[in-house]
Design a protein around this motif. Structure first.
Motif, PDB file in Angstrom:
ATOM      1  N   ALA A   1     -15.035 -79.758 -48.236  1.00 37.60           N
ATOM      2  CA  ALA A   1     -15.948 -80.845 -47.921  1.00 37.60           C
ATOM      3  C   ALA A   1     -15.816 -81.201 -46.455  1.00 37.60           C
ATOM      4  N   ALA A   2     -16.903 -81.687 -45.877  1.00 36.20           N
ATOM      5  CA  ALA A   2     -16.892 -82.088 -44.481  1.00 36.20           C
ATOM      6  C   ALA A   2     -17.694 -83.363 -44.310  1.00 36.20           C
ATOM      7  N   ILE A   3     -17.331 -84.126 -43.299  1.00 38.07           N
ATOM      8  CA  ILE A   3     -18.046 -85.362 -43.002  1.00 38.07           C
ATOM      9  C   ILE A   3     -18.225 -85.456 -41.499  1.00 38.07           C
ATOM     10  N   GLY A   4     -19.447 -85.719 -41.078  1.00 37.83           N
ATOM     11  CA  GLY A   4     -19.759 -85.799 -39.668  1.00 37.83           C
ATOM     12  C   GLY A   4     -19.386 -87.140 -39.074  1.00 37.83           C
ATOM     13  N   SER A   5     -19.505 -87.219 -37.760  1.00 38.66           N
ATOM     14  CA  SER A   5     -19.169 -88.459 -37.072  1.00 38.66           C
ATOM     15  C   SER A   5     -20.042 -89.621 -37.518  1.00 38.66           C
ATOM     16  N   GLY A   6     -21.266 -89.319 -37.932  1.00 38.67           N
ATOM     17  CA  GLY A   6     -22.181 -90.346 -38.397  1.00 38.67           C
ATOM     18  C   GLY A   6     -22.123 -90.603 -39.885  1.00 38.67           C
ATOM     19  N   GLY A   7     -21.262 -89.889 -40.597  1.00 36.29           N
ATOM     20  CA  GLY A   7     -21.093 -90.116 -42.020  1.00 36.29           C
ATOM     21  C   GLY A   7     -21.799 -89.127 -42.931  1.00 36.29           C
ATOM     22  N   SER A   8     -22.531 -88.190 -42.369  1.00 32.18           N
ATOM     23  CA  SER A   8     -23.178 -87.190 -43.206  1.00 32.18           C
ATOM     24  C   SER A   8     -22.125 -86.303 -43.852  1.00 32.18           C
ATOM     25  N   THR A   9     -22.404 -85.824 -45.054  1.00 33.03           N
ATOM     26  CA  THR A   9     -21.427 -85.034 -45.800  1.00 33.03           C
ATOM     27  C   THR A   9     -22.028 -83.748 -46.319  1.00 33.03           C
ATOM     28  N   ASN A  10     -21.168 -82.783 -46.552  1.00 35.86           N
ATOM     29  CA  ASN A  10     -21.561 -81.584 -47.257  1.00 35.86           C
ATOM     30  C   ASN A  10     -20.365 -81.070 -48.042  1.00 35.86           C
ATOM     31  N   TYR A  11     -20.652 -80.383 -49.151  1.00 37.34           N
ATOM     32  CA  TYR A  11     -19.620 -79.953 -50.073  1.00 37.34           C
ATOM     33  C   TYR A  11     -19.809 -78.507 -50.464  1.00 37.34           C
ATOM     34  N   ALA A  12     -18.703 -77.870 -50.782  1.00 34.90           N
ATOM     35  CA  ALA A  12     -18.792 -76.568 -51.413  1.00 34.90           C
ATOM     36  C   ALA A  12     -19.464 -76.739 -52.765  1.00 34.90           C
ATOM     37  N   ASP A  13     -20.265 -75.774 -53.148  1.00 36.63           N
ATOM     38  CA  ASP A  13     -20.993 -75.884 -54.399  1.00 36.63           C
ATOM     39  C   ASP A  13     -20.053 -76.075 -55.591  1.00 36.63           C
ATOM     40  N   SER A  14     -18.877 -75.498 -55.518  1.00 35.79           N
ATOM     41  CA  SER A  14     -17.940 -75.557 -56.628  1.00 35.79           C
ATOM     42  C   SER A  14     -17.362 -76.953 -56.874  1.00 35.79           C
ATOM     43  N   VAL A  15     -17.476 -77.852 -55.904  1.00 35.85           N
ATOM     44  CA  VAL A  15     -16.891 -79.180 -56.060  1.00 35.85           C
ATOM     45  C   VAL A  15     -17.926 -80.294 -56.084  1.00 35.85           C
ATOM     46  N   LYS A  16     -19.184 -79.961 -55.930  1.00 34.77           N
ATOM     47  CA  LYS A  16     -20.225 -80.981 -55.941  1.00 34.77           C
ATOM     48  C   LYS A  16     -20.224 -81.738 -57.265  1.00 34.77           C
ATOM     49  N   GLY A  17     -20.317 -83.050 -57.164  1.00 36.05           N
ATOM     50  CA  GLY A  17     -20.302 -83.894 -58.345  1.00 36.05           C
ATOM     51  C   GLY A  17     -18.918 -84.268 -58.808  1.00 36.05           C
ATOM     52  N   ARG A  18     -17.886 -83.621 -58.255  1.00 37.38           N
ATOM     53  CA  ARG A  18     -16.506 -83.902 -58.645  1.00 37.38           C
ATOM     54  C   ARG A  18     -15.682 -84.491 -57.509  1.00 37.38           C
ATOM     55  N   PHE A  19     -15.952 -84.057 -56.288  1.00 35.42           N
ATOM     56  CA  PHE A  19     -15.194 -84.509 -55.122  1.00 35.42           C
ATOM     57  C   PHE A  19     -16.066 -85.405 -54.247  1.00 35.42           C
ATOM     58  N   ILE A  20     -15.437 -86.364 -53.598  1.00 38.69           N
ATOM     59  CA  ILE A  20     -16.121 -87.229 -52.645  1.00 38.69           C
ATOM     60  C   ILE A  20     -15.283 -87.336 -51.382  1.00 38.69           C
ATOM     61  N   ILE A  21     -15.889 -87.029 -50.247  1.00 42.22           N
ATOM     62  CA  ILE A  21     -15.206 -87.184 -48.972  1.00 42.22           C
ATOM     63  C   ILE A  21     -15.692 -88.475 -48.314  1.00 42.22           C
ATOM     64  N   SER A  22     -14.779 -89.190 -47.691  1.00 40.39           N
ATOM     65  CA  SER A  22     -15.123 -90.426 -47.010  1.00 40.39           C
ATOM     66  C   SER A  22     -14.216 -90.591 -45.803  1.00 40.39           C
ATOM     67  N   ARG A  23     -14.549 -91.540 -44.956  1.00 39.54           N
ATOM     68  CA  ARG A  23     -13.735 -91.763 -43.768  1.00 39.54           C
ATOM     69  C   ARG A  23     -13.680 -93.233 -43.401  1.00 39.54           C
ATOM     70  N   ASP A  24     -12.624 -93.582 -42.709  1.00 35.48           N
ATOM     71  CA  ASP A  24     -12.438 -94.914 -42.161  1.00 35.48           C
ATOM     72  C   ASP A  24     -12.206 -94.708 -40.671  1.00 35.48           C
ATOM     73  N   ASN A  25     -13.252 -94.902 -39.889  1.00 38.97           N
ATOM     74  CA  ASN A  25     -13.158 -94.629 -38.460  1.00 38.97           C
ATOM     75  C   ASN A  25     -12.154 -95.535 -37.751  1.00 38.97           C
ATOM     76  N   ALA A  26     -12.028 -96.772 -38.213  1.00 42.94           N
ATOM     77  CA  ALA A  26     -11.088 -97.694 -37.597  1.00 42.94           C
ATOM     78  C   ALA A  26      -9.655 -97.203 -37.734  1.00 42.94           C
ATOM     79  N   LYS A  27      -9.388 -96.466 -38.803  1.00 43.47           N
ATOM     80  CA  LYS A  27      -8.046 -95.944 -39.050  1.00 43.47           C
ATOM     81  C   LYS A  27      -7.912 -94.467 -38.702  1.00 43.47           C
TER      82      LYS A  27
END
Length: 115
Positions: free
Chosen positions: A49-75
């Motif tokens: 999974a990947a997340i861009g600087s603006g918060g956009s995300t993309n996932y491997a097909d095998s993990v879609k619906g099961r994994f969630i990527i997120s970020r806390d820019n302040a940390k």
């Protein structure tokens, strides 16, 4: 230089959940694209999974619906919430950060999913 430290890996039963964290420190000047990769022994590292600087995300097909990527820019931290884990999810999970075209990697954290 940038330092990445992963945490949260461990042993979990199939169907269980796990949350990985990656804290970035060092010469970080802005929000950056970050991602999670995994690698099993004898296999090549693959994007999970990947997340861009603006918060956009993309996932491997095998993990879609099961994994969630997120970020806390302040940390300067990225997370990977993994649910409905399968034995094929087993591997060393690596955190990645891209800054000015350069790739930085953590040491990895092992995730083992038992059947």
């Amino acid at each position: 230089q940038v330092r990445l430290v992963e945490s949260g890996g461990g042993l979990v039963q199939a169907g269980g959940s796990l949350r990985l964290s990656c804290a970035a420190s060092g010469s970080i000047f802005s929000a950056n694209a970050m991602g999670w990769y995994r690698q099993a022994p004898g296999k090549q590292r693959e994007l999970v999974a990947a997340i861009g600087s603006g918060g956009s995300t993309n996932y491997a097909d095998s993990v879609k619906g099961r994994f969630i990527i997120s970020r806390d820019n302040a940390k300067n931290t990225v997370y990977l919430q993994m649910s409905s884990l399968k034995p094929e999810d087993t591997g060393v999970y690596y955190c990645n950060l891209v800054q000015w075209g350069a790739d930085y990697w953590g040491k990895g954290t092992l995730v083992t999913v038992s059947s």
